[in-house]
Design an enzyme around this catalytic site. Structure first.
Site, mmCIF file in Angstrom:
data_model
loop_
_atom_site.group_PDB
_atom_site.id
_atom_site.type_symbol
_atom_site.label_atom_id
_atom_site.label_comp_id
_atom_site.label_asym_id
_atom_site.label_seq_id
_atom_site.Cartn_x
_atom_site.Cartn_y
_atom_site.Cartn_z
ATOM 1 N N GLY A 152 0.838 -1.200 0.000
ATOM 2 C CA GLY A 152 0.000 0.000 0.000
ATOM 3 C C GLY A 152 0.868 1.243 0.000
ATOM 4 N N ARG A 153 0.338 2.295 0.622
ATOM 5 C CA ARG A 153 1.046 3.585 0.617
ATOM 6 C C ARG A 153 2.456 3.449 1.200
ATOM 7 N NH1 ARG A 153 -4.608 5.442 2.367
ATOM 8 N NH2 ARG A 153 -4.065 4.089 4.103
ATOM 9 N N ILE A 154 2.571 2.796 2.366
ATOM 10 C CA ILE A 154 3.890 2.711 3.011
ATOM 11 C C ILE A 154 4.738 1.611 2.378
ATOM 12 C CG2 ILE A 154 5.110 2.429 5.213
ATOM 13 C CD1 ILE A 154 2.493 3.393 6.612
ATOM 14 N N ARG A 174 -3.647 -9.058 -0.733
ATOM 15 C CA ARG A 174 -4.761 -9.875 -1.252
ATOM 16 C C ARG A 174 -4.897 -9.718 -2.751
ATOM 17 N NH1 ARG A 174 -8.964 -7.437 2.837
ATOM 18 N NH2 ARG A 174 -7.785 -5.666 2.048
ATOM 19 N N ARG A 231 1.235 -3.712 12.894
ATOM 20 C CA ARG A 231 0.586 -3.846 14.189
ATOM 21 C C ARG A 231 1.060 -5.166 14.790
ATOM 22 N NH1 ARG A 231 -0.275 0.713 14.005
ATOM 23 N NH2 ARG A 231 -2.228 1.853 14.028
ATOM 24 N N ASP A 255 8.744 -2.839 15.839
ATOM 25 C CA ASP A 255 8.300 -1.523 16.316
ATOM 26 C C ASP A 255 6.978 -1.649 17.061
ATOM 27 O OD1 ASP A 255 8.297 1.348 16.478
ATOM 28 O OD2 ASP A 255 6.898 1.435 14.790
ATOM 29 N N GLU A 260 0.932 -3.652 23.485
ATOM 30 C CA GLU A 260 1.739 -2.470 23.816
ATOM 31 C C GLU A 260 1.162 -1.748 25.033
ATOM 32 O OE1 GLU A 260 1.931 -0.044 20.290
ATOM 33 O OE2 GLU A 260 2.706 -1.719 19.126
ATOM 34 N N HIS A 278 7.217 1.540 19.260
ATOM 35 C CA HIS A 278 6.215 2.104 18.326
ATOM 36 C C HIS A 278 6.552 3.552 17.960
ATOM 37 C CE1 HIS A 278 1.797 1.650 16.893
ATOM 38 N NE2 HIS A 278 2.478 2.482 16.107
ATOM 39 N N GLY A 280 7.402 4.424 14.640
ATOM 40 C CA GLY A 280 7.401 4.544 13.169
ATOM 41 C C GLY A 280 7.131 5.959 12.677
#
Ligand code: NAP
Ligand code: 8YV
Length: 312
Positions: A152-154, A174, A231, A255, A260, A278, A280
């Site tokens: 995706g975007r990242i 997918r 996640r 991360d 958490e 965490h 990022g």
């Protein structure tokens, strides 16, 4: 009268003075007695400000009769019960794109650290161990095979960064993506079997729960390194600990974690694991942009303007 916003979670760098210049803000995360605060303000709250990991459950949404919008300071919104919001036609917004660069930067940093032993070397020097000899050799990064879980975007930006390291890139999602030149694997386990590094960057939530299971980690193998900037729930953490302890997985750089800020103590003891809390999107520049976008969405809503980044 300023609209009243319930802030359900804090995030380092969030610009509360900016939000308070537009809204009356009630900070649930700061309240000694959450129930008391909710009893006082629930009937007046018109908006929620959340974060990417905050829980906004149906019970809370239903308790706020005047709720009109939920604005999440984070691109991931797996903690928000979007279905419950939709039932009341309450829009949810998030902060896509503005954090892509920093999350991709961290993914590459973690990958390189886990492979080359930067944090391990730092611990080694500080403990005075260099005086007695050197560290074992590490593994080369450049030119290796990178599997990206989520294009995706990242994921796309991670691929761009990795291209600069001459890495051979493949991915799993997918759906195959038409406009990227990388090899697509419909099965995650096949991607893992053909990768030296597996970087995870899919959304959290029920659909991706333990997507990276023991079989995937075994396929990545004893030389393979798993990087998670998505996640914690996407990886079966207990299975990962076991695979790392048994040496069937070579290393991990993480991360994000299942519970958490709790990080399994078994991971602390492993020298082939890199752990960060965490971070990022945790740069001054990116947090400022995320924060502005969150507040801009709230301002747009209460000015009757179209939302900038509604969740689809
Ligand atoms: P995005 O643009 O929506 O991309 C998500 C990718 O995951 C897509 O390629 C999607 O493709 C794939 N995907 C979704 N569900 C899947 C499934 N069940 N199995 C396999 N692939 C699946 O999201 P993004 O902006 O890149 O962000 C991704 C996630 O990163 C966020 O949701 C957030 O949880 C996490 N994140 C973490 C940090 C941090 O601080 N560590 C910061 C930002 C974001 P298909 O739809 O084709 O499957
Ligand atoms: C934040 C994130 O650290 O955008 C996301 O999905 O995970 C991060 O940018 C998160 O919102 C903090 O709760």
């Amino acid at each position: 009268m300023k609209p009243e916003i319930l802030s359900v979670a804090n995030i380092p760098g969030f610009d509360f003075p900016l939000m308070e210049s537009h809204f009356t803000v009630h900070k649930l995360w700061q309240a000694q007695d959450r129930e008391k605060l909710l009893a006082e303000v629930a009937s007046r709250v018109r908006g929620i400000q959340a974060t990417g990991t905050a829980a906004v459950e149906a019970a809370l949404i239903e308790r706020l009769p005047k709720l009109e919008i939920i604005a999440c300071c984070g691109v991931g919104y797996d903690g928000i019960d979007v279905a419950a919001a939709r039932r009341r036609k309450i829009p949810v917004t998030n902060t896509p794109d503005v954090l892509n660069d920093c999350v991709a930067d961290l993914a590459m940093g973690l990958l390189i650290d886990a492979s080359r032993g930067i944090a391990r070397g730092d611990r080694f020097v500080r403990a005075g161990k260099w005086l007695k000899g050197g560290l074992p050799l590490a593994a080369r990064v450049s030119g290796k095979r990178l599997g990206i879980v989520g294009m995706g975007r990242i994921g796309r930006i991670i691929a761009r960064r990795a291209s600069g390291f001459d890495m051979r890139i493949a991915y799993h999602a997918r759906h195959q993506v038409a406009d990227v030149p990388f090899t697509y694997h419909a099965k995650l386990v096949d991607l893992a079997a053909n990768s030296d590094y597996l970087v995870v960057i899919v959304p959290g939530g029920k659909e991706t729960f333990h997507l990276v299971d023991e079989a995937v980690m075994r396929a990545l193998g004893p030389q393979g390194i798993l990087v998670n900037v998505a996640r914690g729930t996407v990886i079966d953490e207990a299975a990962m600990v076991k695979c790392l302890q048994e040496g069937v997985l070579g290393g991990a750089a993480l991360d994000v974690f299942e519970e958490e800020p709790k990080v399994p103590e078994a991971l602390w003891a492993l020298d082939n694991v890199v752990l960060v809390p965490h971070i990022g999107s945790g740069t001054r520049e990116t947090r400022a942009a995320m924060c502005k976008l969150t507040i801009d969405n709230l301002v747009a809503h209460f000015s009757g303007k179209p939302l900038l980044t509604p969740v689809g």
